[in-house]
Design a protein around this motif. Structure first.
Motif, PDB file in Angstrom:
ATOM      1  N   ARG A  25     -26.288 -22.949 -18.856  1.00 35.87           N
ATOM      2  CA  ARG A  25     -25.623 -22.073 -19.802  1.00 35.87           C
ATOM      3  C   ARG A  25     -24.585 -22.858 -20.580  1.00 35.87           C
ATOM      4  NH1 ARG A  25     -20.648 -19.528 -18.127  1.00 35.87           N
ATOM      5  NH2 ARG A  25     -19.997 -20.396 -16.150  1.00 35.87           N
ATOM      6  N   CYS A  26     -24.233 -22.337 -21.714  1.00 37.59           N
ATOM      7  CA  CYS A  26     -23.225 -22.934 -22.580  1.00 37.59           C
ATOM      8  C   CYS A  26     -21.871 -22.341 -22.192  1.00 37.59           C
ATOM      9  CB  CYS A  26     -23.553 -22.635 -24.041  1.00 37.59           C
ATOM     10  SG  CYS A  26     -22.394 -23.369 -25.207  1.00 37.59           S
ATOM     11  N   VAL A  27     -20.845 -23.175 -22.060  1.00 38.04           N
ATOM     12  CA  VAL A  27     -19.522 -22.673 -21.692  1.00 38.04           C
ATOM     13  C   VAL A  27     -18.518 -22.772 -22.838  1.00 38.04           C
ATOM     14  CG1 VAL A  27     -19.858 -23.104 -19.241  1.00 38.04           C
ATOM     15  CG2 VAL A  27     -18.864 -24.890 -20.681  1.00 38.04           C
ATOM     16  N   ALA A  28     -18.869 -23.488 -23.900  1.00 36.08           N
ATOM     17  CA  ALA A  28     -17.977 -23.608 -25.057  1.00 36.08           C
ATOM     18  C   ALA A  28     -18.777 -24.102 -26.247  1.00 36.08           C
ATOM     19  CB  ALA A  28     -16.838 -24.568 -24.759  1.00 36.08           C
ATOM     20  N   GLY A  29     -18.227 -23.924 -27.414  1.00 33.91           N
ATOM     21  CA  GLY A  29     -18.888 -24.406 -28.619  1.00 33.91           C
ATOM     22  C   GLY A  29     -18.041 -24.119 -29.837  1.00 33.91           C
ATOM     23  N   GLU A  30     -18.490 -24.657 -30.955  1.00 29.22           N
ATOM     24  CA  GLU A  30     -17.802 -24.376 -32.202  1.00 29.22           C
ATOM     25  C   GLU A  30     -18.763 -24.544 -33.361  1.00 29.22           C
ATOM     26  OE1 GLU A  30     -14.571 -27.129 -32.593  1.00 29.22           O
ATOM     27  OE2 GLU A  30     -15.867 -28.866 -32.522  1.00 29.22           O
ATOM     28  N   TYR A  31     -18.516 -23.820 -34.396  1.00 23.52           N
ATOM     29  CA  TYR A  31     -19.257 -23.862 -35.651  1.00 23.52           C
ATOM     30  C   TYR A  31     -20.673 -23.286 -35.522  1.00 23.52           C
ATOM     31  CZ  TYR A  31     -15.423 -26.946 -36.747  1.00 23.52           C
ATOM     32  OH  TYR A  31     -14.177 -27.479 -36.903  1.00 23.52           O
ATOM     33  N   ALA A  32     -21.149 -22.795 -36.617  1.00 24.50           N
ATOM     34  CA  ALA A  32     -22.469 -22.181 -36.682  1.00 24.50           C
ATOM     35  C   ALA A  32     -23.564 -23.242 -36.708  1.00 24.50           C
ATOM     36  CB  ALA A  32     -22.571 -21.312 -37.934  1.00 24.50           C
ATOM     37  N   ALA A  33     -24.684 -22.895 -36.146  1.00 28.12           N
ATOM     38  CA  ALA A  33     -25.863 -23.765 -36.204  1.00 28.12           C
ATOM     39  C   ALA A  33     -26.546 -23.569 -37.551  1.00 28.12           C
ATOM     40  CB  ALA A  33     -26.829 -23.399 -35.077  1.00 28.12           C
ATOM     41  N   PRO A  34     -27.314 -24.558 -37.972  1.00 28.31           N
ATOM     42  CA  PRO A  34     -28.017 -24.389 -39.249  1.00 28.31           C
ATOM     43  C   PRO A  34     -29.100 -23.316 -39.145  1.00 28.31           C
ATOM     44  CG  PRO A  34     -28.641 -26.455 -38.209  1.00 28.31           C
ATOM     45  CD  PRO A  34     -27.561 -25.857 -37.380  1.00 28.31           C
ATOM     46  N   PRO A  35     -29.305 -22.560 -40.215  1.00 25.57           N
ATOM     47  CA  PRO A  35     -30.423 -21.616 -40.224  1.00 25.57           C
ATOM     48  C   PRO A  35     -31.745 -22.367 -40.085  1.00 25.57           C
ATOM     49  CG  PRO A  35     -28.904 -21.183 -42.047  1.00 25.57           C
ATOM     50  CD  PRO A  35     -28.499 -22.485 -41.428  1.00 25.57           C
ATOM     51  N   GLU A  36     -32.752 -21.719 -39.569  1.00 27.65           N
ATOM     52  CA  GLU A  36     -34.057 -22.349 -39.329  1.00 27.65           C
ATOM     53  C   GLU A  36     -34.663 -22.957 -40.584  1.00 27.65           C
ATOM     54  OE1 GLU A  36     -35.801 -22.862 -36.484  1.00 27.65           O
ATOM     55  OE2 GLU A  36     -34.108 -22.063 -35.359  1.00 27.65           O
ATOM     56  N   ARG A  37     -34.409 -22.358 -41.721  1.00 32.21           N
ATOM     57  CA  ARG A  37     -35.058 -22.804 -42.959  1.00 32.21           C
ATOM     58  C   ARG A  37     -34.427 -24.061 -43.562  1.00 32.21           C
ATOM     59  NH1 ARG A  37     -32.140 -18.443 -43.440  1.00 32.21           N
ATOM     60  NH2 ARG A  37     -30.417 -18.400 -44.920  1.00 32.21           N
ATOM     61  N   ILE A  38     -33.306 -24.533 -43.020  1.00 30.29           N
ATOM     62  CA  ILE A  38     -32.655 -25.741 -43.533  1.00 30.29           C
ATOM     63  C   ILE A  38     -33.413 -26.952 -42.998  1.00 30.29           C
ATOM     64  CG2 ILE A  38     -30.519 -27.084 -43.557  1.00 30.29           C
ATOM     65  CD1 ILE A  38     -30.430 -24.431 -45.135  1.00 30.29           C
ATOM     66  N   GLU A  39     -33.709 -27.875 -43.874  1.00 33.27           N
ATOM     67  CA  GLU A  39     -34.576 -29.006 -43.530  1.00 33.27           C
ATOM     68  C   GLU A  39     -33.778 -30.222 -43.067  1.00 33.27           C
ATOM     69  OE1 GLU A  39     -36.492 -29.282 -47.254  1.00 33.27           O
ATOM     70  OE2 GLU A  39     -37.589 -27.430 -46.964  1.00 33.27           O
ATOM     71  N   GLY A  40     -33.277 -30.177 -41.855  1.00 32.62           N
ATOM     72  CA  GLY A  40     -32.640 -31.331 -41.256  1.00 32.62           C
ATOM     73  C   GLY A  40     -31.121 -31.331 -41.291  1.00 32.62           C
ATOM     74  N   PRO A  41     -30.538 -32.142 -40.408  1.00 37.23           N
ATOM     75  CA  PRO A  41     -29.083 -32.162 -40.263  1.00 37.23           C
ATOM     76  C   PRO A  41     -28.344 -32.740 -41.473  1.00 37.23           C
ATOM     77  CG  PRO A  41     -30.096 -33.809 -38.843  1.00 37.23           C
ATOM     78  CD  PRO A  41     -31.205 -32.992 -39.434  1.00 37.23           C
ATOM     79  N   LEU A  42     -28.928 -33.693 -42.169  1.00 36.78           N
ATOM     80  CA  LEU A  42     -28.246 -34.262 -43.337  1.00 36.78           C
ATOM     81  C   LEU A  42     -28.113 -33.235 -44.453  1.00 36.78           C
ATOM     82  CD1 LEU A  42     -29.742 -37.856 -43.488  1.00 36.78           C
ATOM     83  CD2 LEU A  42     -27.492 -37.150 -42.684  1.00 36.78           C
ATOM     84  N   ARG A  43     -29.178 -32.511 -44.686  1.00 36.96           N
ATOM     85  CA  ARG A  43     -29.135 -31.473 -45.720  1.00 36.96           C
ATOM     86  C   ARG A  43     -28.133 -30.385 -45.331  1.00 36.96           C
ATOM     87  NH1 ARG A  43     -34.165 -28.512 -48.777  1.00 36.96           N
ATOM     88  NH2 ARG A  43     -32.840 -27.503 -50.293  1.00 36.96           N
ATOM     89  N   PHE A  44     -28.113 -30.022 -44.057  1.00 35.76           N
ATOM     90  CA  PHE A  44     -27.167 -29.016 -43.578  1.00 35.76           C
ATOM     91  C   PHE A  44     -25.734 -29.483 -43.819  1.00 35.76           C
ATOM     92  CE2 PHE A  44     -24.740 -27.109 -39.947  1.00 35.76           C
ATOM     93  CZ  PHE A  44     -24.743 -25.821 -40.433  1.00 35.76           C
ATOM     94  N   ARG A  45     -25.432 -30.741 -43.508  1.00 39.23           N
ATOM     95  CA  ARG A  45     -24.083 -31.271 -43.727  1.00 39.23           C
ATOM     96  C   ARG A  45     -23.699 -31.249 -45.206  1.00 39.23           C
ATOM     97  NH1 ARG A  45     -23.901 -36.498 -39.987  1.00 39.23           N
ATOM     98  NH2 ARG A  45     -26.105 -36.107 -39.875  1.00 39.23           N
ATOM     99  N   ARG A  46     -24.670 -31.529 -46.066  1.00 40.32           N
ATOM    100  CA  ARG A  46     -24.398 -31.468 -47.511  1.00 40.32           C
ATOM    101  C   ARG A  46     -24.035 -30.047 -47.937  1.00 40.32           C
ATOM    102  NH1 ARG A  46     -29.493 -34.849 -48.550  1.00 40.32           N
ATOM    103  NH2 ARG A  46     -28.697 -36.930 -48.202  1.00 40.32           N
ATOM    104  N   PHE A  47     -24.759 -29.068 -47.397  1.00 38.73           N
ATOM    105  CA  PHE A  47     -24.459 -27.672 -47.727  1.00 38.73           C
ATOM    106  C   PHE A  47     -23.071 -27.282 -47.213  1.00 38.73           C
ATOM    107  CE2 PHE A  47     -29.222 -26.705 -47.883  1.00 38.73           C
ATOM    108  CZ  PHE A  47     -29.256 -26.766 -49.260  1.00 38.73           C
ATOM    109  N   ILE A  48     -22.723 -27.710 -46.010  1.00 39.05           N
ATOM    110  CA  ILE A  48     -21.412 -27.397 -45.443  1.00 39.05           C
ATOM    111  C   ILE A  48     -20.312 -28.021 -46.302  1.00 39.05           C
ATOM    112  CG2 ILE A  48     -19.879 -27.767 -43.453  1.00 39.05           C
ATOM    113  CD1 ILE A  48     -22.040 -25.604 -43.042  1.00 39.05           C
ATOM    114  N   SER A  49     -20.519 -29.262 -46.728  1.00 37.62           N
ATOM    115  CA  SER A  49     -19.543 -29.916 -47.612  1.00 37.62           C
ATOM    116  C   SER A  49     -19.418 -29.170 -48.933  1.00 37.62           C
ATOM    117  CB  SER A  49     -19.952 -31.361 -47.886  1.00 37.62           C
ATOM    118  OG  SER A  49     -19.860 -32.123 -46.708  1.00 37.62           O
ATOM    119  N   ALA A  50     -20.540 -28.694 -49.439  1.00 35.27           N
ATOM    120  CA  ALA A  50     -20.535 -27.964 -50.707  1.00 35.27           C
ATOM    121  C   ALA A  50     -19.766 -26.651 -50.592  1.00 35.27           C
ATOM    122  CB  ALA A  50     -21.958 -27.712 -51.185  1.00 35.27           C
ATOM    123  N   LEU A  51     -19.803 -26.014 -49.422  1.00 29.54           N
ATOM    124  CA  LEU A  51     -19.054 -24.769 -49.229  1.00 29.54           C
ATOM    125  C   LEU A  51     -17.554 -25.000 -49.396  1.00 29.54           C
ATOM    126  CD1 LEU A  51     -20.833 -23.111 -46.171  1.00 29.54           C
ATOM    127  CD2 LEU A  51     -20.997 -22.446 -48.572  1.00 29.54           C
TER     128      LEU A  51
END
Length: 74
Positions: A2-28
């Motif tokens: 089980r998970c006991v701690a965490g932070e920040y939202a996970a990328p939606p399924e339709r986002i194509e990879g972690p680099l693209r997700f980071r770019r979107f987060i930076s853009a926000l």
């Protein structure tokens, strides 16, 4: 498991990879309105980058473990 701690939202399924997700987060966080609107469009209007649901995370972990157990049983 089980998970006991965490932070920040996970990328939606339709986002194509972690680099693209980071770019979107930076853009926000960008001062460029066009970039911010584009990121929000791709991430979804209900996406909240700072949101983490510990209970939902543990439900998903439990579901994945159950699926693994079912596959081993067949």
């Amino acid at each position: 498991a089980r998970c006991v701690a965490g932070e920040y939202a996970a990328p939606p399924e339709r986002i194509e990879g972690p680099l693209r997700f980071r770019r979107f987060i930076s853009a926000l966080d960008s001062h460029n309105d066009e970039e911010r609107r584009g990121a929000q469009l791709h991430l979804g209007s209900d996406f909240q980058k700072d949101f983490f649901d510990l209970n939902q995370c543990n439900i998903q972990i439990k579901h994945v473990i159950a699926q693994i157990g079912q596959k081993k049983g067949t």
